[in-house]
Write an enzyme that holds these catalytic residues in place. Structure first.
Site, PDB file in Angstrom:
ATOM      1  N   GLU B 782       0.834  -1.206   0.000  1.00  0.00           N
ATOM      2  CA  GLU B 782       0.000   0.000   0.000  1.00  0.00           C
ATOM      3  C   GLU B 782       0.871   1.258   0.000  1.00  0.00           C
ATOM      4  O   GLU B 782       0.699   2.148   0.820  1.00  0.00           O
ATOM      5  CB  GLU B 782      -0.950   0.002   1.196  1.00  0.00           C
ATOM      6  N   ASP B 783       1.806   1.296  -0.909  1.00  0.00           N
ATOM      7  CA  ASP B 783       2.624   2.492  -1.120  1.00  0.00           C
ATOM      8  C   ASP B 783       3.567   2.827   0.018  1.00  0.00           C
ATOM      9  O   ASP B 783       4.084   3.940   0.075  1.00  0.00           O
ATOM     10  CB  ASP B 783       1.740   3.729  -1.367  1.00  0.00           C
TER      11      ASP B 783
END
Lengths: 336, 1163
Positions: B782-783
């Site tokens: 998630e980044d």
């Protein structure tokens, strides 16, 4: 299995060594010290004051990598840890200045110091055994002899730049004798610490202690220590004529040479940077195979200056040996 | 730069004041140096490549915030004088002999002073620090009567005007870098804002529909076509409509009670004959005539035939709002008044000659008829050409006029009061009474700017949020704020039109920079190379039109007005003439403009549908410069560019010599503009100067934006403003409420021309991180980013946060005052823990560490501040008693005292500002972002030896997960990496300019030459196992920004803590040490699971459990085992309920509702 790592245009193959016991029934692969002694080889390319370049041949990746990791993170060295600021009227903030001072590599033999015991009360923690004191006292003033017309700060002011060399060693107790021959100085004297203007001054004391790189990068004795695998270039089918020239251009100069008959041959694969440029060309498809020798490590150790690079390597070996020793003496190690 | 003052005509002067751009060293000099970026004067000039040099030349004279400065300069220099002229006389109702006349007005200098030497009280930075207003006195010259004599008094101060920084009234204008440094100002600061009470305030550019122009709209559902015009004059603002209703056309206006048939209106406006009406509206076109003919019937039915009938008809409908003492008018007079002043108020009627107004109404009607016939002939409200931008100057001028009128009214009321008194001892001197109110103007201006509330009763204008505090989070955020445009549209309305990207925005408004969410598309930003016009005089242009052969409308025959081939000439929306040769007329006019005979900002264009030539000279139009192309050839030649490079020519020289001209949106629509020189064809009229000017200053930071998906660029525009970096050269001198600074900011490896132009490379916000695009450790989903610990140790992402704490030492009416006392000591003589950071003066010492609970200003307040106000004898002062009211530091992390400032504020109270500093290294959860809208938080910090490394031993600073790429499609980021890597290896800075920049092929070539793979992918070794990774890793530098959202400011947890007084439930929010809410959805989960005891525990026991005594007899609550209503303690049961429930019961009881509890056993 061969010990050549395959370099293909889109992937790396055969990266993992398989010569350990229990991998296959055919080979025993048990570690044999005699055979290792026979096979193992160290070639030193060059050693200078700050860098060492040497080959470890015939050693397992895990061991070679352990040396690399230990050199970066676990060989102790000395760096500034506590900065006591008495006065700082410069534009640079105390914390930033302290951080900069901390990162200066110091020319201290780490063996001359003992470890600071963090459990001891703060008052008695630092002794002449484990701490080196440096001081920095600079006041910037106008230069009365300034050459008119020259508006550079160096001409107009005195001490307009504070450098690492301005850190003065203050021997404590027995240190007067122990450090008589080689007083503590920064390895690189011209690291800029701060800029001052007339009326500004910096006055501080620095306590330098022993530490390891995994605690903070400033304690790492190397700017980097790493290895690469020896490149291997296999020319499968002869390449000649204009193709050979083009082939040569796909590699750094000195890697490929051309015979009198116009055929290209590998002169020195070690010089190759493995840019894989040759794999882009359709015409060399199937004619050349790139690889790297999995048990040939070309080490490059760059010291920050506190110790000679070879010594850092020796220390890493010692640290690894101590670890092995420790493991052997561990209760778990004694189970069988 | 050449400082040639152009030989402009008088019309152009106001707009070109800037041409005398002084010798400020603003860094553009460097761009125009003989040797720049490896190019020398002797290099061959390539017009296609080098014409971009016009851009720095443009910005040198215009700057990024020039629109604000121009507008303010225009207000102070021109508009103020106009306002004075319009309100020049103050007369007395009592003494007819008396008059006071304003002769002149000046801001900042006296009549004998030098306009260059502005009297300001203090330099701007001192105003910021001391919470003062940066202002200059407003001087007026007056002439008035004293007895029989006429007296001229000069340099009367009527108030103080806040001064826009860097305007021509600011002491910073024309200063060089050294002088700026001396004044503690940053030379890169754009200016364009005000300093009011120590805060920097920006008046945002306001976007609105253009005034005094006809807008035709159609509602297809209702079958209504309407033409409307908003008339705006100095006195009033009103809107007039011409609408269709059942196929007939009416005129509608706020002050006319019902719609008036259009024929009646025209008849009232002295177009009496039906023939002339139809000639004016329809011309010879039989289709239009048929459509319009119905309207005559209605007028005939209503019995309106003559002008008198018509005027009386209108007079009856007018809503009369008369002032008290105004004489009553007859119906006819009302009608005349309505036609003359109320309807279409911006056209003035002289000597009751209504013809001009009649033609205007006829034109509106014609547009309605045309739109009835062809629904396509309507106007687009969202078209940028129909918009006007209102700037600080215009808003200030409205405000000032209002205040000035009020000032004069007050003055007059005061005069009358005194003059009424029959006998006076001394001769009356009006001036003695003028100064009493002089504060009104000052405070009025200050209050409006500091609160942002523009309330002008004259225009029924009540606008809030006009001004904003200048965001100083980063240089870019301040810059972005100066180019921001806010729209008047409501944010809640669900129409997409105003929010959509308009094709006409091209080159005028940035296509990327707009916020997300509710203000999306409503808040816009100016593109890089734009100019906003100020008002130009109409009269000379009108004269010029007649000289160019256009026929005056007032002498034109109604019959010929709409004959085929006759074009109307409209000046600012009003028809002033006709011409039969529109092409020639426009060409001649343009020629005059290009030679500088007409202001460069007057636009002229033809509209074939309307058979009209429009000339616009009003303020607030956006325009931009373009290279003129004639005969298929660019007029800018190599020799001109050479002159520019040598510094012999400036941008204005290109303008004067007719090589470059400004086009507004409407004229742009009438031109054929070639994007590149190679695209020029015969019909081409103009050539773009540079393509990357479609973007604004903030979007210009993005490298290779043309390779990114467009929302990503928009995200970056929002995030670039949150990046921590260098703010200004004077950042260490500033004491702002909150200041984030980066310790070691770097200029990006891959920059753009915009970056150089806005000098982001001198005040950067970010660092070049070596990035490996690979997955690592699983803490990067998630980044999330993986950071290298050694990089952080060495200073990567290290930043400082400085927070201001203000303390005012008050004085009380009884002569007591707050004091600061020294430290308290313990028995050993050492200061107590709370006071250990204090110095002997009771203030925190600079450099001291302050921990939570420690005091940094040991303020003491007198205990009897309210006593003895009246009878206090100053001589006998008994020992004053003080109570400690210290400023205590409360935060999880310690701070250091950075600066302590003591000063005196406006009202003579001591002002103490303490600046506290924290130095922060990146930690888990800190937010980072590249310049491509790819934000992520730090998910794990990894030891250097565990990091992958390449053949050179380089290990990454950041590892980014490759899943960030496929759905985001930020190809620009990949190109940035490759270009950055090539730059690093080559020792050069590469460009990622929009629609240009370094080419990928060239970059790959550099990589290969330096022994790397062409794709930027390297073979990496795992740091953990030491083996080669099986995939090649995309590896190279990417510019990363550290964003202001840091874990330290957000972390929050609580086991127990404060509760709200009313409900006894835990407080809410981090700032109040609040609890973590178990909300409805979580509650639903617990219910669904059936964990009833958990529910009870969470919602009551851990929250607001309360023991009550319930009376089983009456069901009401008692206390102490006693029921007050039953007067017994027999049937009392103790039980636990939420305090909120108990509160509810009591509140119900207070409303005469008795909630009765019926208790029974469950089991």
């Amino acid at each position: 299995m061969s010990n050549i790592v395959g370099i293909e245009h889109d992937r790396v193959t055969n990266t993992v060594s398989t010569d350990f016991p229990g991998y296959s029934i055919e080979a025993n692969n048990e570690f044999d010290i005699e055979e290792f002694k026979k096979k193992f080889q160290i070639n030193i390319s060059y050693i200078t004051e700050r860098t060492a370049n040497f080959d470890l041949i015939g050693i397992d990746t895990s061991i070679a990598n352990a040396f690399r990791r230990i050199m970066i993170a676990e060989v102790p060295s000395v760096a500034a840890e506590h900065v006591y600021v008495f006065n700082n009227t410069s534009v640079i903030q105390d914390e930033v200045l302290a951080h900069r001072i901390g990162l200066i590599p110091l020319k201290v033999d780490p063996d001359t110091l003992t470890w600071v015991d963090q459990t001891v009360d703060e008052k008695d923690r630092f002794t002449d055994d484990n701490t080196i004191v440096l001081s920095l006292d600079v006041v910037c003033t106008k230069n009365p002899n300034a050459v008119p017309g020259d508006n550079r700060a160096e001409n107009l002011y005195r001490n307009s730049n504070v450098y690492a060399k301005d850190l003065k060693f203050e021997p404590q107790g027995r240190q007067t004798e122990t450090f008589e021959k080689n007083p503590v100085v920064p390895c690189d004297p011209n690291i800029l610490l701060a800029k001052l203007r007339p009326g500004q001054e910096i006055s501080l004391r620095v306590h330098c202690i022993l530490g390891i790189g995994s605690d903070h990068a400033k304690f790492s004795p190397v700017s980097t220590a790493s290895y690469r695998l020896l490149p291997v270039i296999d020319i499968l089918k002869p390449i000649a004529g204009s193709d050979a020239l083009e082939f040569q251009k796909c590699f750094p100069s000195g890697v490929i040479d051309i015979k009198e008959n116009g055929e290209a041959f590998v002169k020195d694969a070690r010089k190759d940077t493995v840019s894989r440029e040759v794999l882009r060309h359709e015409k060399f498809n199937g004619k050349v195979k790139l690889g790297r020798q999995r048990d040939h490590f070309i080490f490059n150790v760059e010291s920050t200056g506190a110790m000679p690079p070879e010594e850092i390597f020796f220390k890493s070996v010692r640290v690894l040996r101590n670890k092995a020793e420790y493991l052997r003496n561990c209760p778990i190690g004694n189970l069988n | 730069m050449s400082k040639r003052k152009s030989s402009h005509s008088h019309m152009t002067d106001t707009n070109n004041k800037n041409s005398k751009s002084s010798a400020t060293d603003d860094g553009f000099g460097e761009l125009l140096q003989p040797v720049y970026k490896g190019k020398t004067l002797t290099d061959p000039i390539n017009t296609a490549d080098d014409k971009w040099n016009l851009l720095p030349a443009f910005l040198k004279i215009k700057g990024l915030v020039k629109q604000h400065l121009d507008s303010f300069d225009y207000f102070v220099d021109t508009d103020l004088k106009k306002i004075i002229k319009a309100n020049e006389k103050v007369l007395s109702d009592v003494d007819p002999e008396f008059y006071l006349k304003y002769l002149d007005i000046r801001v900042g200098y006296k009549s004998n002073g030098n306009p260059k030497n502005i009297e300001v009280l203090l330099p701007p930075h001192e105003c910021r620090l001391r919470d003062l207003t940066y202002s200059a006195p407003i001087y007026v010259d007056v002439e008035y009567t004293r007895g029989r004599k006429i007296i001229i008094h000069r340099d009367l101060e009527i108030g103080r005007m806040p001064i826009m920084l860097r305007s021509n009234k600011c002491i910073l204008s024309g200063r060089n870098e050294n002088e700026m440094a001396y004044l503690n100002e940053c030379p890169l600061d754009p200016g364009g804002y005000f300093i009011v009470n120590g805060t920097e305030k920006v008046i945002l550019v306001q976007e609105q529909l253009s005034k005094n122009r006809i807008i035709v709209e159609a509602d297809e559902k209702k079958g209504i076509v309407q033409a409307s015009v908003t008339s705006s004059t100095h006195e009033r603002k009103s809107k007039t409509y011409v609408v269709t209703k059942n196929g007939k056309i009416y005129l509608k206006h706020n002050s006319v009670s019902e719609e008036v048939p259009i024929v009646i209106v025209l008849k009232a406006a002295s177009i009496v004959s039906d023939l002339e009406i139809i000639q004016l509206i329809c011309g010879n076109d039989s289709v239009y005539q048929d459509l319009f003919a119905v309207n005559f019937e209605e007028a005939a039915q209503l019995g309106v035939y003559s002008q008198k009938d018509a005027l009386e008809y209108i007079g009856r409908k007018v809503k009369t709002i008369r002032r008290m003492n105004a004489p009553k008018l007859t119906i006819l007079q009302e009608g005349i008044e309505a036609i003359a002043t109320t309807l279409i108020a911006h056209i003035t009627v002289e000597d009751l000659d209504f013809r001009e107004k009649a033609i205007y109404i006829a034109m509106m009607t014609r547009r309605v008829v045309m739109a009835m016939h062809n629904p396509k002939l309507v106007d687009d409200r969202d078209y940028v050409g129909n918009k006007r931008l209102e700037l600080a100057g215009q808003l200030m001028s409205l405000l000032f006029e209002d205040l000035f009128k009020k000032f004069n009214n007050d003055f007059k009321a005061n005069l009358d009061k005194i003059l009424k008194k029959p006998s006076r001892a001394s001769e009356f001197d009006a001036l003695l009474h003028i100064n009493i109110h002089s504060n009104n103007v000052t405070t009025g201006l200050n209050r409006a700017i500091s609160t942002g509330n523009w309330s002008l009763k004259r225009f029924k204008m009540e606008r809030a949020g006009v001004t904003h505090v200048l965001s100083r989070l980063s240089y870019i955020s301040a810059l972005g704020m100066m180019t921001r445009i806010s729209s008047q549209f409501e944010k809640s309305r669900k129409v997409s039109g105003p929010r959509a990207l308009q094709p006409s925005q091209f080159g005028m408004l940035c296509t990327s920079d707009t916020p997300e969410g509710e203000a999306c598309g409503l808040v816009k930003n100016l593109a890089l190379m734009t100019h906003i016009t100020t008002d130009d005089e109409e009269v000379p242009i009108r004269k010029l039109c007649y000289m160019l052969g256009a026929e005056d409308i007032s002498i034109a025959d109604s019959a010929t007005l709409h004959t085929n081939g006759t074009f109307g000439v409209y000046l600012n929306g009003t028809m002033i003439a006709t011409t039969r040769f529109p092409i020639q007329f426009v060409a001649k006019f343009r020629h005059l403009r290009r030679t500088g005979k007409v202001s460069a900002f007057v636009s002229i264009y033809t509209n074939v549908h309307q058979s009209a030539v429009h000339i616009a000279a009003d303020g607030g139009r956006i325009c931009r410069p373009l290279i003129i192309v004639e005969e298929g050839e660019s007029r800018v030649k190599a020799e001109h560019l050479l002159k520019l490079k040598q510094g012999a020519w400036g941008f204005d020289d290109f303008l004067i010599n007719g090589l470059v001209e400004y086009l507004d949106v409407n004229e742009e629509n009438d031109s054929l503009i070639a994007l590149y020189e190679k695209d020029i064809i015969k019909a081409t009229t103009h050539l773009e100067i540079e393509t990357f000017t479609v973007l604004g200053a903030v979007a210009g930071l993005i490298p290779y934006p043309h390779h990114n998906q467009s929302p990503r660029n928009t995200y970056q525009c929002a995030m670039g403003k949150q990046a921590i970096g260098a703010i200004a050269y004077n950042q260490f001198r500033r004491i702002d409420t909150l200041l984030y600074l980066m310790c070691y900011p770097q200029q990006p490896m891959v920059k753009s021309k915009t970056i150089e132009l806005i000098q982001y490379d001198k005040l950067p916000a970010g660092q070049n991180a070596t990035v490996a695009v690979m997955s690592y450790s699983g803490y990067d989903i998630e980044d999330a980013l993986v950071l290298n610990k050694a990089s952080i140790d060495r200073g990567y992402g290290r930043c400082q946060m400085l927070r201001k704490n203000t303390c005012v030492l008050k004085r009380y009416p009884n002569h007591s005052k707050d004091i600061v006392t020294g430290m308290r000591v313990n028995e050993k003589g050492e200061p107590i823990f709370q006071h250990s950071a204090l110095g002997p003066d009771g203030l925190g010492e600079v450099g001291m560490r302050i921990q939570s609970g420690q005091v940094y200003v040991n303020k003491c307040v007198p205990t009897n501040a309210s006593e003895g106000v009246v009878g206090g004898q100053p001589g006998i002062n008994q020992q004053q008693q003080y109570r400690e009211a210290p400023m205590v530091y409360r935060a999880p992390e310690a701070s250091y005292v950075d600066q302590v400032m003591m000063s005196v504020s406006d009202n003579d109270q001591a002002l103490i500002k303490v600046l506290l500093r924290q130095t922060r290294r990146p930690e888990l959860g800190d937010k980072f972002s590249s310049r491509h809208g790819q934000k992520g938080v730090c998910g794990i910090i990894v030891q250097q030896e565990d990091m992958p490394f390449n053949d050179q031993g380089i290990c990454p600073d950041i590892i980014m997960n490759p899943h960030g790429f496929p759905s985001r499609m930020t190809v620009g980021k990949m190109l940035e990496l490759v270009s950055g890597k090539a730059g690093v290896l080559d020792g050069s800075l590469q460009y990622g300019t929009c629609f240009g920049g370094s080419k990928l092929e060239d970059m790959s070539k550099i990589l290969v030459d330096k022994g790397f793979n062409y794709s930027g992918k390297d073979m990496l070794y795992s740091g953990i196992t030491g083996e080669c990774l099986q995939a090649y890793i995309f590896f190279g530098p990417i510019y990363y920004q550290k964003l202001k959202h840091m874990v330290l400011d957000k972390m929050h947890a609580r086991a127990r803590g404060p509760r709200a007084v009313l409900t006894r439930q835990p407080t809410e929010g981090r700032s109040r040490d609040g609890g973590l809410r178990l909300g409805e959805m979580e509650r639903d989960c617990v219910i669904a699971y059936g964990a009833s005891q958990l529910l009870l525990e969470r919602l009551m026991l851990s929250s607001d459990a309360f023991d009550v005594d319930v009376c089983n007899t009456c069901g009401l609550m008692g206390y102490n085992g006693w029921c007050p209503s039953c007067k017994s303690s027999e049937n009392i049961t103790k039980m636990t309920i939420p305090y909120a429930a108990k509160l509810l019961f009591q509140e119900l009881i207070s409303m005469n509702i008795a909630p009765r509890l019926k208790l029974s056993d469950v089991f």
